[in-house]
Design an enzyme around this catalytic site. Structure first.
Site, PDB file in Angstrom:
ATOM      1  N   TYR A  79       0.723  -1.308   0.020  1.00  0.00           N
ATOM      2  CA  TYR A  79      -0.066   0.139  -0.001  1.00  0.00           C
ATOM      3  C   TYR A  79       0.882   1.224   0.039  1.00  0.00           C
ATOM      4  O   TYR A  79       0.490   2.101  -0.791  1.00  0.00           O
ATOM      5  CB  TYR A  79      -0.993   0.080   1.176  1.00  0.00           C
ATOM      6  N   LYS A 134       1.006   4.031  -2.956  1.00  0.00           N
ATOM      7  CA  LYS A 134       0.807   5.473  -2.562  1.00  0.00           C
ATOM      8  C   LYS A 134       1.971   6.628  -2.641  1.00  0.00           C
ATOM      9  O   LYS A 134       1.966   7.720  -3.119  1.00  0.00           O
ATOM     10  CB  LYS A 134       0.155   5.832  -1.287  1.00  0.00           C
TER      11      LYS A 134
END
Length: 229
Positions: free
Chosen positions: A162, A166
């Site tokens: 993740y 990002k």
């Protein structure tokens, strides 16, 4: 609190494409734009949820176009953008919100989870911008917002894939801004802290895990989806 935001913008005559529009931040963003008079192009994976969103938006007196797509699939990203460009006549605003997370420690990393996370959170926004920006360039206008995260500027336990996605999204946003700015296209990223979307609630529902994070947030709590709009 989770009260309705005050609408102070007028987007009448504009069309916004919102990914991940059936829940969480994406849903509230789509509704906020609709309340401001903006037509909505909404995509998500759940056809029933898309139909429900469309009914709610159309009840506000604006059009809502929907297309079911799994953004982990590059071809579906392309089909979705082609459909919306054809049906709407042009996208003025693009909100890349769709995201996915599989919390796990690096030593337990599942390669399939890594690949899916990077495909949805990073590759899909790039492919969508590739298609939409080509048309924005011809019109010499447009606005793009990529929804990153605090996980795009700080390492978070059990969020390797993740965070990678990002961090990457913030990086490509900067490239998009440099390349598209000369064509009067604004590109920005936003990086919220933990937001109480269905995904956020699931991942951060344990007080033992959540409380130390909340203690580092000035307001002492996580955000609500409406607050990101």
């Amino acid at each position: 609190n989770n009260s309705s935001r005050e609408i102070t913008f007028d987007f009448s005559g504009k069309t916004a494409l919102v990914t991940g529009a059936t829940k969480g931040i994406g849903r509230d963003v789509a509704l906020a734009f609709a309340e401001s008079g903006c037509s909505i192009a909404a995509t998500g994976r759940n056809p029933e949820a898309l139909a429900a969103l469309a009914a709610e938006i159309e009840a506000k007196g604006v059009e809502c176009f929907t297309f079911k797509a799994d953004l982990a699939n590059a071809e579906e990203c392309l089909r979705m953008t082609e459909y919306f460009l054809q049906e709407t006549g042009g996208i003025d605003i693009l909100i890349n919100d769709a995201g996915i997370s599989f919390p796990e420690r690096i030593v337990d990393l599942d390669v399939a989870h890594w690949d899916t996370t990077l495909a949805v959170n990073l590759r899909a926004p790039v492919l969508i911008v590739k298609a939409i920006a080509s048309h924005m360039i011809k019109r010499k206008r447009g606005a793009i917002v990529n929804v990153s995260s605090n996980a795009g500027v700080a390492g978070i336990e059990e969020h390797a894939a993740y965070c990678a996605s990002k961090f990457g999204l913030i990086g490509v946003t900067k490239v998009m801004a440099v390349e598209l700015g000369p064509f009067n296209i604004r590109v920005n990223a936003v990086a919220p802290t933990v937001v109480l979307t269905p995904m956020g609630t699931k991942v951060w529902g344990d007080p033992a895990k959540a409380d130390p994070v909340k203690a580092r947030i000035p307001l002492g709590r996580f955000a609500y989806p409406k607050e990101v709009t």
